[in-house]
Design a protein around this motif. Structure first.
Motif, mmCIF file in Angstrom:
data_model
loop_
_atom_site.group_PDB
_atom_site.id
_atom_site.type_symbol
_atom_site.label_atom_id
_atom_site.label_comp_id
_atom_site.label_asym_id
_atom_site.label_seq_id
_atom_site.Cartn_x
_atom_site.Cartn_y
_atom_site.Cartn_z
ATOM 1 N N ILE A 1 9.333 -12.869 -4.889
ATOM 2 C CA ILE A 1 8.337 -13.771 -5.463
ATOM 3 C C ILE A 1 9.052 -14.975 -6.043
ATOM 4 N N SER A 2 8.598 -16.175 -5.653
ATOM 5 C CA SER A 2 9.194 -17.417 -6.132
ATOM 6 C C SER A 2 8.104 -18.298 -6.733
ATOM 7 N N PHE B 1 3.441 -8.305 -11.480
ATOM 8 C CA PHE B 1 3.845 -6.914 -11.346
ATOM 9 C C PHE B 1 4.340 -6.688 -9.927
ATOM 10 N N THR B 2 5.578 -6.264 -9.768
ATOM 11 C CA THR B 2 6.081 -5.940 -8.434
ATOM 12 C C THR B 2 7.000 -4.737 -8.531
ATOM 13 N N ALA B 3 6.793 -3.765 -7.654
ATOM 14 C CA ALA B 3 7.597 -2.547 -7.706
ATOM 15 C C ALA B 3 7.578 -1.863 -6.351
ATOM 16 N N GLY B 4 8.377 -0.814 -6.219
ATOM 17 C CA GLY B 4 8.449 -0.042 -4.992
ATOM 18 C C GLY B 4 9.864 0.453 -4.770
ATOM 19 N N SER B 5 10.121 1.025 -3.606
ATOM 20 C CA SER B 5 11.452 1.562 -3.341
ATOM 21 C C SER B 5 12.400 0.531 -2.749
ATOM 22 N N GLY B 6 11.891 -0.614 -2.289
ATOM 23 C CA GLY B 6 12.745 -1.686 -1.800
ATOM 24 C C GLY B 6 13.194 -2.599 -2.920
ATOM 25 N N ALA B 7 13.883 -3.677 -2.552
ATOM 26 C CA ALA B 7 14.309 -4.659 -3.546
ATOM 27 C C ALA B 7 13.095 -5.418 -4.066
ATOM 28 N N ASN B 8 13.072 -5.657 -5.377
ATOM 29 C CA ASN B 8 11.985 -6.399 -6.012
ATOM 30 C C ASN B 8 12.597 -7.487 -6.880
ATOM 31 N N ASN B 9 12.430 -8.734 -6.442
ATOM 32 C CA ASN B 9 13.083 -9.857 -7.117
ATOM 33 C C ASN B 9 12.071 -10.964 -7.400
ATOM 34 N N VAL B 10 12.143 -11.497 -8.624
ATOM 35 C CA VAL B 10 11.252 -12.564 -9.051
ATOM 36 C C VAL B 10 12.092 -13.720 -9.566
ATOM 37 N N SER B 11 11.803 -14.939 -9.078
ATOM 38 C CA SER B 11 12.473 -16.123 -9.596
ATOM 39 C C SER B 11 11.419 -17.129 -10.040
ATOM 40 N N VAL B 12 11.673 -17.774 -11.180
ATOM 41 C CA VAL B 12 10.759 -18.771 -11.721
ATOM 42 C C VAL B 12 11.587 -19.994 -12.067
ATOM 43 N N ALA B 13 11.212 -21.147 -11.534
ATOM 44 C CA ALA B 13 11.944 -22.383 -11.791
ATOM 45 C C ALA B 13 10.967 -23.497 -12.149
ATOM 46 N N ASP C 1 0.843 -1.192 0.000
ATOM 47 C CA ASP C 1 0.000 0.000 0.000
ATOM 48 C C ASP C 1 0.881 1.246 0.000
ATOM 49 N N LYS C 2 0.285 2.355 -0.321
ATOM 50 C CA LYS C 2 0.966 3.647 -0.305
ATOM 51 C C LYS C 2 1.422 3.987 1.112
ATOM 52 N N ASP C 3 2.631 4.548 1.220
ATOM 53 C CA ASP C 3 3.192 4.994 2.496
ATOM 54 C C ASP C 3 3.352 3.856 3.502
ATOM 55 N N GLN C 4 3.491 2.637 3.003
ATOM 56 C CA GLN C 4 3.743 1.482 3.853
ATOM 57 C C GLN C 4 5.076 0.843 3.452
ATOM 58 N N ALA C 5 5.654 0.094 4.388
ATOM 59 C CA ALA C 5 6.853 -0.699 4.093
ATOM 60 C C ALA C 5 6.506 -2.146 4.401
ATOM 61 N N THR C 6 6.027 -2.846 3.383
ATOM 62 C CA THR C 6 5.555 -4.211 3.560
ATOM 63 C C THR C 6 6.568 -5.177 2.973
ATOM 64 N N ASN C 7 7.145 -6.017 3.799
ATOM 65 C CA ASN C 7 8.020 -7.066 3.292
ATOM 66 C C ASN C 7 7.139 -8.241 2.865
ATOM 67 N N ILE C 8 7.159 -8.534 1.593
ATOM 68 C CA ILE C 8 6.229 -9.498 1.013
ATOM 69 C C ILE C 8 7.016 -10.669 0.440
ATOM 70 N N ASN C 9 6.677 -11.862 0.886
ATOM 71 C CA ASN C 9 7.305 -13.090 0.391
ATOM 72 C C ASN C 9 6.210 -14.002 -0.138
ATOM 73 N N ILE C 10 6.198 -14.216 -1.438
ATOM 74 C CA ILE C 10 5.175 -15.037 -2.073
ATOM 75 C C ILE C 10 5.852 -16.242 -2.714
ATOM 76 N N THR C 11 5.345 -17.438 -2.383
ATOM 77 C CA THR C 11 5.832 -18.672 -2.988
ATOM 78 C C THR C 11 4.664 -19.412 -3.613
ATOM 79 N N VAL C 12 4.779 -19.732 -4.886
ATOM 80 C CA VAL C 12 3.779 -20.546 -5.577
ATOM 81 C C VAL C 12 4.481 -21.838 -5.979
#
Length: 411
Positions: free
Chosen positions: A184-185, A197-209, A130-141
């Motif tokens: 995102i994994s 779609f992933t973006a923001g001021s923190g690190a944004n990394n996507v891996s697909v295997a 969300d706007k003005d938040q610092a959310t550490n998000i870890n998504i695994t599919v």
């Protein structure tokens, strides 16, 4: 969240910026308390159930540091992770084998959200931040499926059928205004039917295997940190990407949103307007796209405002599209034992560019560079069928957005 993406004539080339924000403020009419998860439990637990004034059920991961499991055979209720109140709070959700088609998961905002789909689970999409938040998000599919956002479905509490159309059919959608780190994994035979779609001021990394991104693209952007996309034994096909082919969801608008959010003023050469981006990254530190025994249909776009960029195709990878560069970073491209059925378009890139085609690799297109310090090498039974062209017409521009730039309107 933004209900409508503003129209713009800016370039379709390098997108970057998802602008989500969620404000589900439904008042519960009745609440069924959660059954806490016991250690080692694998059945459904940790979810409290509310029904809103419309009588529609909604599930919430219970507690600011709650853990929940959804393992029912089917579940038609949206799941929210909304109890976090501080940066130290962590909520975790595992969806194991459940068919949640027609609904979605919202990871909430602030603190840390851990979301895992496994054992053949299915849902339409996941969004968070969300706007003005610092959310550490870890998504695994993991061995699971995301159907992608569907037009005409009313997702979540009090939703209307068009409320999620700003997602443009995305399967994973992270708010571009969120300052947390987003990882995102996608793994183990997963099928993703829509964009990431992933973006923001923190690190944004996507891996697909060992998985596939169908009818979608991967977009990762950071305006203060690293951004990367890594594919291993996987495929991305952007041929029918809804975000690139619909008037109200065109990637040409995303760069306009990114400019508004970050204060940048990025302009891309008009020749690139009609390109279909399959993998795109933007960053100000390190940006990286790596293909290992993978197949991408569509272009790879890399934009970097001052850091370092790297693109690699290795181990019999195939890119049916162009590699497009823009920005001021030094860029290294290595095509090793792989095939590029397209060109390398670097006339928008002002930084030094090094291109190595090696170990039986092939480039079936022109290579255009803008830097006076560009180098191109061909080695070890490799081949190029196009021309190498030096162009000084650098048309990517980085600057400060003009005063009074209007931000998109959010819902």
């Amino acid at each position: 969240m933004n209900k409508n993406l503003k129209k713009t004539a800016l370039a379709k080339c390098i997108f970057l910026a998802l602008v989500a924000a969620s404000s589900s403020s439904a008042l519960a009419k009745s609440v069924i308390p959660a059954t806490p998860c016991a250690e080692g439990q694998t059945t459904t637990c940790g979810l409290r159930e509310s029904d809103d004034k419309t009588g529609k059920d909604t599930l919430f991961v219970d507690g600011a540091n709650g853990s929940a499991i959804m393992s029912d055979q089917t579940n038609s209720d949206a799941i929210y992770m909304y109890d976090r109140k501080t940066a130290e709070d962590t909520e975790s959700l595992v969806v194991s084998g459940t068919n949640m088609s027609g609904t979605y998961i919202h990871g909430g905002m602030g603190g840390t959200a851990n979301i895992t789909l496994q054992n053949g689970a299915t849902t339409d999409m996941i969004e968070a931040g969300d706007k003005d938040q610092a959310t550490n998000i870890n998504i695994t599919v993991d061995h699971s499926t995301l159907n992608g956002q569907q037009q005409g479905i009313a997702y979540g509490t009090y939703a209307k059928s068009s409320d999620k159309d700003y997602m443009m059919g995305a399967a994973i959608y992270i708010d571009a205004r969120d300052a947390g780190n987003h990882a995102i994994s996608i793994t183990n035979g997963s099928q993703i039917n829509g964009s990431i779609f992933t973006a923001g001021s923190g690190a944004n990394n996507v891996s697909v295997a060992d998985s596939a991104i169908n009818t979608g693209a991967i977009m990762a952007a950071s305006y203060q940190a690293d951004a990367s996309v890594a594919l291993t034994n996987s495929a991305v096909d952007a041929t029918n990407n809804r975000a690139a082919r619909t008037v109200d969801g065109d990637i040409t608008k995303i760069i306009s949103l990114f400019n508004a959010v970050t204060g940048k003023d990025i302009v891309i050469d008009p020749e690139l307007l009609n390109n279909t981006i399959a993998v795109g990254v933007y960053g100000t530190q390190n940006t990286r796209v790596a293909l290992d025994n993978s197949h991408v249909t569509g272009d790879v776009a890399v934009m970097n405002d001052g850091g370092a960029s790297a693109v690699s195709l290795a181990n019999r990878s195939l890119l049916d599209g162009d590699i497009m560069l823009a920005g001021n970073s030094a860029t290294q491209i290595v095509i090793d034992n792989s095939t590029l059925n397209g060109g390398i378009e670097g006339k928008n890139a002002a930084g030094d560019t090094s291109i190595a085609v090696q170990n039986g690799a092939a480039v079936n297109g022109d290579i255009t560079t803008a830097s006076a310090n560009a180098s191109v090498s061909l080695a070890s039974n490799s081949q190029m069928t196009g021309n190498v062209v030096e162009s000084r017409a650098v048309s990517a521009r980085f600057g400060t957005a003009g005063a009074g730039r209007e931000l998109p309107k959010w819902r």
